[in-house]
Design a protein around this motif. Sequence first.
Motif, mmCIF file in Angstrom:
data_model
loop_
_atom_site.group_PDB
_atom_site.id
_atom_site.type_symbol
_atom_site.label_atom_id
_atom_site.label_comp_id
_atom_site.label_asym_id
_atom_site.label_seq_id
_atom_site.Cartn_x
_atom_site.Cartn_y
_atom_site.Cartn_z
ATOM 1 N N ALA A 1 -2.315 -1.189 -6.451
ATOM 2 C CA ALA A 1 -1.143 -2.048 -6.175
ATOM 3 C C ALA A 1 -0.080 -1.495 -7.225
ATOM 4 O O ALA A 1 -0.355 -1.140 -8.379
ATOM 5 C CB ALA A 1 -1.261 -3.483 -6.370
ATOM 6 N N TYR B 1 7.323 -3.977 -4.341
ATOM 7 C CA TYR B 1 5.854 -3.980 -4.358
ATOM 8 C C TYR B 1 5.335 -3.180 -3.190
ATOM 9 O O TYR B 1 5.858 -3.474 -2.134
ATOM 10 C CB TYR B 1 5.172 -5.339 -4.635
ATOM 11 N N GLY C 1 1.183 -2.012 -1.918
ATOM 12 C CA GLY C 1 -0.327 -2.147 -1.980
ATOM 13 C C GLY C 1 -0.944 -1.112 -1.044
ATOM 14 O O GLY C 1 -0.527 -0.803 0.019
ATOM 15 N N ASN D 1 0.180 -4.371 2.187
ATOM 16 C CA ASN D 1 -0.699 -3.476 2.311
ATOM 17 C C ASN D 1 -0.766 -2.494 3.038
ATOM 18 O O ASN D 1 -0.520 -2.514 4.492
ATOM 19 C CB ASN D 1 -2.224 -4.139 2.088
#
Length: 383
Positions: free
Chosen positions: A250, A263, A265, A285
Amino acid sequence: MTQVNQKTVLVVDDAPANIQIVNSILKDIYKIRIATSGSKALELVKVAPLPDLVLLDVVMPEMDGYEVCKRLKMDPETRDIPVIFLTGQTEVEDETKGFDVGAVDYVHKPFSPAVVKARVQTHLALRGIREQLAQQLLAIQKELETARQIQLSILPSSVPKIDGLDIATRYVPMTSVAGDFYDFIIVDENRLGVLVADVSGHGMPAALIASMIKIAFSSQVPHAADPARVLLGLNEALCGKFEHHFVTAAYVFIDIQNGTLKYAGAGHPPLFLWGLGGVRSIEENGLFLGKFSFATYTSTELTLMPGDRILLYTDGIPETTSPAGVEFGADAFRQFLENEEPATSAAQFADQLLEELSRWSARGPGDELDDDMTIVAIHVGSH
């Protein structure tokens, strides 16, 4: 066998005839030391060089063989010397008692020369193997300690000092070396990149891959403001380097001046962000790192407010199990975050989380963990 390498056997018996028989059987193979009482045996066993094995009569006046054996096993200097009892008793209870006080075997009277030689030879060989294994274990422990020091050296020695950010980290390996990793990219006094990664598996192989992540991450500095590009670069660097492992990761980029967080991931547990708006679980993600060269990654951007809390972590946190085998899990994790006191510092929060996990798992400080655990806690203040 040369005189230098010849093993020493201490024979303990109050009957001269028995001593004579055992001595005649073993004298051409081993150095023989003789004691005719339990008290004398406890004296001679301390004479250098210490005997390699003790042949000990069970029935003796004043101090029987059981008591002698018990005392030998209580003394750190003599507890590793194998003891074989010499006895005319054949009852199961008698033999069991001997094993309970630490004997390794029995030789029954009347003595058979072949049996005496075989038992002594066998237990001397077993002792040699145990000592060799102990030396190998000590060497492995020394190597692991060196590896632990090397691994700790690749982690940041301190947290970045960014005005408006309170940062704390906790790194708790399951074994001497671990597959968890975290690092920072400090762009300037207002902008910071944070990586948390978790290599599958444990021990030395995972630790070596973590070292590879360190090198790969250092080359991502030009892309620090683009989390998706950072993860893509890490995946490109790691693909093809190992077969039986993968890496979850992450990455967060914080611009405290603009009040933004980006962000991305890679197969990693979700980011937690909480404050006045409650607890949010942020998941963006792509595929985990190191396996798929075609993997792509995307990032999400969020607004940060004074008082917000950010948590990056590895899966050792939610997967911590109770004595009943129940995982800490998402629900207990979220409840813990919701109950956090707003005035708590990042360091206090990190310690309280580890304490909560200890309570959940009912483990003490020296107990083995389910997995490596890494925490990067960030509290946002006013800039």
